[in-house]
Scaffold this motif. Structure first.
Motif: not given
Length: 236
Positions: A101, A168, A214-215
């Motif tokens: 992340k 993310s 991902k987000g």
């Protein structure tokens, strides 16, 4: 690169030494705070990495004046803050690939006040937490005698370049002239607040991600004056 912080933290705790429990209003704190920041407050962070095997977290903060108080019982607080020079925060990130992340926060704040107060804890038999809080807050930007054009202050700038983002991605980019926050669950409040934002406040976020798997969450905010006051309990 120059990092400058002016921080004042106040904590008050009183314990009853007698055989009976003292009520919250038996404890009173008197706090007077004055902060002036006439000099530059700048922060610059430059990150250049080929590959990050796990998570990447970057934080850049520039604050002209910072006052924090965490008090028990009644409180009488007077705080004055002023700043008049550049408060800049720059964050530059260049990464080829992040496997985990990525979380980036970039904050440029002229003046900040954060006050927390509490009444009786529940183990005293009075869970209402009733106490009395008086606050006088004054926050302002010191305008030079002759300014043309209007100064840009504070300013937060983030430039983010990532080739591949596997986890993310989150970016928060905030520029705020004056911030005033009070959290006093169950308190009777008497608050007077005056805020003057005399300069241009700017927040700039430039993000370039070639591939995000991902987000992605991006927040960019420019705030002149902010007031947040609450006397409710967390579960309400």
């Amino acid at each position: 690169m120059r990092n400058t912080f002016k921080t004042l933290s106040v904590a008050a705790l009183a314990l009853a030494t007698t055989t009976f429990a003292a009520s919250a209003w038996d404890l009173t704190s008197y706090v007077s705070n004055t902060q002036t920041s006439p000099a530059f407050v700048t922060q610059e962070t430059n990150v250049n990495i080929g590959s990050v095997a796990k998570n990447l977290e970057v934080t850049g903060i520039a604050i002209g004046n910072d006052f924090q108080a965490n008090l028990i019982g009644d409180a009488n607080i007077s705080t004055t803050q002023s700043f008049g020079a550049d408060v800049f925060s720059d964050v530059n990130v260049d990464v080829h690939e992040v496997w985990g992340k990525t979380k980036i926060a970039n904050l440029a704040i002229g003046s900040n006040v954060d006050i927390k107060t509490a009444g009786n804890p529940c183990d005293t038999g009075d869970c209402l937490g009733t106490h009395y809080v008086t606050i006088d807050n004054d926050q302002s930007f010191i305008t030079p005698p002759v300014v043309n054009p209007t100064p840009i202050d504070p300013a937060a700038v983030s430039n983010i370049n990532i080739g591949t983002q596997n986890g993310s991605f989150e970016l928060t980019n905030l520029a705020s002239n004056n911030q005033f926050k009070v959290s006093s669950p169950g308190a009777v409040l008497d608050i007077n607040s005056n805020q003057v934002a005399g300069a241009i406040t700017t927040s700039t976020a430039n993000v370039n991600i070639n591939e995000a798997l991902k987000g992605v969450k991006i927040t960019s905010a420019a705030i002149g004056n902010s007031v947040n006051i609450s006397n409710v309990f967390a579960d309400e």
